[in-house]
Design a protein around this motif. Structure first.
Motif, PDB file in Angstrom:
ATOM      1  N   THR A 140       0.835  -1.191   0.000  1.00  0.00           N
ATOM      2  CA  THR A 140       0.000   0.000   0.000  1.00  0.00           C
ATOM      3  C   THR A 140       0.876   1.250   0.000  1.00  0.00           C
ATOM      4  O   THR A 140       2.075   1.188   0.329  1.00  0.00           O
ATOM      5  N   PRO A 141       0.296   2.414  -0.338  1.00  0.00           N
ATOM      6  CA  PRO A 141       1.070   3.658  -0.233  1.00  0.00           C
ATOM      7  C   PRO A 141       1.602   3.888   1.179  1.00  0.00           C
ATOM      8  O   PRO A 141       2.741   4.351   1.339  1.00  0.00           O
ATOM      9  N   ALA A 142       0.804   3.565   2.188  1.00  0.00           N
ATOM     10  CA  ALA A 142       1.272   3.747   3.567  1.00  0.00           C
ATOM     11  C   ALA A 142       2.465   2.846   3.864  1.00  0.00           C
ATOM     12  O   ALA A 142       3.434   3.260   4.530  1.00  0.00           O
ATOM     13  N   GLU A 143       2.424   1.614   3.368  1.00  0.00           N
ATOM     14  CA  GLU A 143       3.555   0.704   3.575  1.00  0.00           C
ATOM     15  C   GLU A 143       4.790   1.196   2.841  1.00  0.00           C
ATOM     16  O   GLU A 143       5.925   1.067   3.337  1.00  0.00           O
ATOM     17  N   TYR A 144       4.578   1.778   1.651  1.00  0.00           N
ATOM     18  CA  TYR A 144       5.731   2.322   0.933  1.00  0.00           C
ATOM     19  C   TYR A 144       6.356   3.482   1.706  1.00  0.00           C
ATOM     20  O   TYR A 144       7.582   3.581   1.816  1.00  0.00           O
ATOM     21  N   VAL A 145       5.533   4.366   2.240  1.00  0.00           N
ATOM     22  CA  VAL A 145       6.058   5.502   2.999  1.00  0.00           C
ATOM     23  C   VAL A 145       6.839   5.014   4.209  1.00  0.00           C
ATOM     24  O   VAL A 145       7.931   5.519   4.517  1.00  0.00           O
ATOM     25  N   VAL A 181      -1.912   7.300  -5.385  1.00  0.00           N
ATOM     26  CA  VAL A 181      -0.736   6.753  -4.698  1.00  0.00           C
ATOM     27  C   VAL A 181       0.291   7.847  -4.448  1.00  0.00           C
ATOM     28  O   VAL A 181       0.799   8.021  -3.333  1.00  0.00           O
ATOM     29  N   PHE A 182       0.605   8.606  -5.488  1.00  0.00           N
ATOM     30  CA  PHE A 182       1.650   9.614  -5.327  1.00  0.00           C
ATOM     31  C   PHE A 182       1.180  10.813  -4.517  1.00  0.00           C
ATOM     32  O   PHE A 182       1.993  11.453  -3.845  1.00  0.00           O
ATOM     33  N   GLN A 183      -0.096  11.118  -4.558  1.00  0.00           N
ATOM     34  CA  GLN A 183      -0.595  12.165  -3.666  1.00  0.00           C
ATOM     35  C   GLN A 183      -0.325  11.785  -2.217  1.00  0.00           C
ATOM     36  O   GLN A 183       0.153  12.612  -1.422  1.00  0.00           O
ATOM     37  N   TYR A 184      -0.634  10.544  -1.878  1.00  0.00           N
ATOM     38  CA  TYR A 184      -0.419  10.097  -0.501  1.00  0.00           C
ATOM     39  C   TYR A 184       1.067  10.135  -0.143  1.00  0.00           C
ATOM     40  O   TYR A 184       1.452  10.634   0.928  1.00  0.00           O
ATOM     41  N   ILE A 185       1.899   9.611  -1.029  1.00  0.00           N
ATOM     42  CA  ILE A 185       3.332   9.566  -0.732  1.00  0.00           C
ATOM     43  C   ILE A 185       3.884  10.973  -0.561  1.00  0.00           C
ATOM     44  O   ILE A 185       4.615  11.264   0.404  1.00  0.00           O
ATOM     45  N   LEU A 186       3.564  11.866  -1.486  1.00  0.00           N
ATOM     46  CA  LEU A 186       4.111  13.217  -1.430  1.00  0.00           C
ATOM     47  C   LEU A 186       3.618  13.980  -0.207  1.00  0.00           C
ATOM     48  O   LEU A 186       4.344  14.801   0.361  1.00  0.00           O
ATOM     49  N   GLU A 187       2.387  13.713   0.213  1.00  0.00           N
ATOM     50  CA  GLU A 187       1.850  14.382   1.396  1.00  0.00           C
ATOM     51  C   GLU A 187       2.476  13.879   2.692  1.00  0.00           C
ATOM     52  O   GLU A 187       2.491  14.600   3.701  1.00  0.00           O
ATOM     53  N   ASN A 188       3.020  12.677   2.669  1.00  0.00           N
ATOM     54  CA  ASN A 188       3.496  12.061   3.912  1.00  0.00           C
ATOM     55  C   ASN A 188       4.999  11.794   3.937  1.00  0.00           C
ATOM     56  O   ASN A 188       5.493  11.193   4.896  1.00  0.00           O
TER      57      ASN A 188
END
Length: 483
Positions: A140-145, A181-188
């Protein structure tokens, strides 16, 4: 809006990606001489957790050390570390897809040891690749972050001068599931990377919009960071509407993995590449109809008719120039061509959908067991790298009332200024279109040129203007014959 420090070394560099792995599918080889011969100033390799730490605490540095032994100050190194492991990750595999570590601290310790081994030798470190594509990151995006944070902390502790690259954004990063996905990553993850990697496939003419879309995504998160292009290449089949009908059954048979989700029953792609993939029979059926296919589909079929192969070579060569000029004019200072060549001699990718889509983008091939055969696009990349050597800026100049005329001015402070130009026409049929009478202000009494295929040209200069019949083939124009 917060603007972070741009730590990319100065100047413009064209580079090349070795491939999807290095030393994983075969013995690690010496390949930097080929990279240098192409004029590439940056090289990117993929290394896998499974090959470096196959068992807890047991490290195999063969591939890492073999790569380091080839490096010199003339080539920047970019390493993409892929979290594939039989013992340490949620999904057990030695190849694809990488997945989140069971314990981020264990992953961080692994990264710390690798970066320490390479300290001072590698400029860019990347945590996995295209995290929005399930076959390239099954998490998931959270797991990637979470994984990125552990990765970045380890890199900065082990080599503070190195730069952390955010996992590559594919062509769809500005829309659909990729955008989310990238919105989440860039925000976090604002503080967890130094440069944003954007990949340029699909139409080359969409590159300016792709760069701006990624800048918009960062702006929405409240900051800006430099953009690099860790991959680019074309043409690929999905650029041609005529190919869609033929691709549909192949992609459906593969499980819909290209640009879609990872099917629940999809088995891992392992280093055992002799295993038949689900799309095998669909590709066999497609290749059997090669003589009935249109040229824009036919040219991607292995062992296609010579005329179709020559067409792809010409399109590929022109594409190298066009993608670089668009990217550089958009402010991207590092571009890496996908890819140098197959991972090993006789790599069995003929009946895999990813092979059909991207295999023909290789610049070189094996001949008698050695990576020595160059395709025409390799010569074009070498030419482009030479013409852009020492360039400090690239600017597109709009031509009033001629939207299909593309003109780029290249600043080279220690060399004569350079002009690059071409006419946009349909990719396959455009070669038969009549040339356009190109005229442009010219500061010198003479002019010299060479086109993307290496053909010398004889432009004319009259009354402070250069005159040349322009076609779909990009041309380099300079006042000095050696430039």
């Amino acid at each position: 809006m917060r603007t972070h420090e741009d730590r990319i070394p100065p100047g413009i560099r064209l580079g090349v990606v070795r491939g999807i792995s290095y030393g994983l599918l075969g013995e690690p080889e010496v390949f930097l001489p080929q990279v240098r011969a192409l004029g590439a100033g940056t090289v990117r390799i993929f290394l896998f957790w499974s090959q470096i730490e196959p068992e807890p605490g047991r490290y195999d540095w063969t591939a890492v050390d073999h790569f380091l032994a080839q490096l010199g100050a003339d080539v920047e190194a970019w390493v993409t570390l892929c979290s594939s492991s039989h013992w340490a990750t949620i999904r057990s595999t030695d190849f694809l897809p990488p997945s989140p570590a069971k314990d981020p601290a264990v992953f961080g310790d692994f990264v710390r040891k690798v970066v320490t081994r390479c300290a001072g030798r590698v400029t860019y470190w990347q945590c996995d690749n295209e995290p929005s594509v399930p076959i390239l990151f099954a998490g998931t995006p959270a797991e990637y972050v979470t994984q990125l944070k552990a990765f970045t902390a380890a890199v900065r502790e082990s080599d503070p001068a190195a730069l952390v690259v955010l996992g590559g954004a594919p062509p769809g990063a500005a829309n659909g599931d990729d955008k989310a996905v990238f919105q989440y990553i860039l925000e976090n993850a604002e503080d967890d990377f130094d440069v944003f990697d954007v990949h340029f496939y699909g139409s080359a003419y969409e590159i300016p919009d792709a760069v701006q879309s990624c800048r918009d995504l960062m702006a929405a998160a409240g900051y800006q960071k430099p953009i690099v292009a860790g991959e680019y290449g074309g043409p690929v089949p999905f650029e041609f509407p005529a190919a869609f009908g033929h691709l549909a059954p192949v992609i459906e048979a593969s499980g819909g993995m290209v640009g879609g989700g990872l099917p629940a029953d999809w088995t891992n792609q392992t280093t055992d590449l002799d295993r038949r993939r689900p799309e095998h029979d669909a590709l066999v059926a497609l290749y059997a109809r090669v003589d009935d296919l249109s040229p824009e589909v036919q040219m991607f079929v292995p062992d296609c008719p010579p005329a179709a192969a020559a067409l792809l070579d010409r399109l590929h060569s022109r594409d190298v120039v066009i993608r670089n000029l668009f990217a550089l004019a958009a402010g991207v200072r590092r571009t890496l061509c996908w890819n140098l060549g197959p991972e090993t001699p006789d790599l069995p990718v003929t009946y895999e959908v990813m092979g059909f889509l991207f295999d023909r983008l290789r610049l070189m091939d094996y001949q008698d067991g050695e990576l020595t055969h160059r395709y025409p696009a390799a010569d074009t990349l070498e030419l482009t790298a030479w013409m852009l050597r020492d360039a400090t800026a690239v600017r597109r100049r709009e031509v009033p009332d001629q939207p299909d005329l593309f003109v780029f001015e290249v600043e080279r402070p220690d060399r004569q200024p350079l002009l690059v130009a071409w006419v946009r026409r349909p990719a396959v049929t455009g070669e038969d279109s009549p040339p356009v009478d190109f005229q442009w202000p010219w500061p010198a009494e003479s002019a010299y040129g060479i086109d993307a295929h290496g053909k010398p040209l004889s432009p004319q200069v009259d009354h402070d203007r250069i005159h040349f019949p322009l076609t779909v083939v990009p041309v380099f124009l300079s006042a000095n014959p050696v430039d």
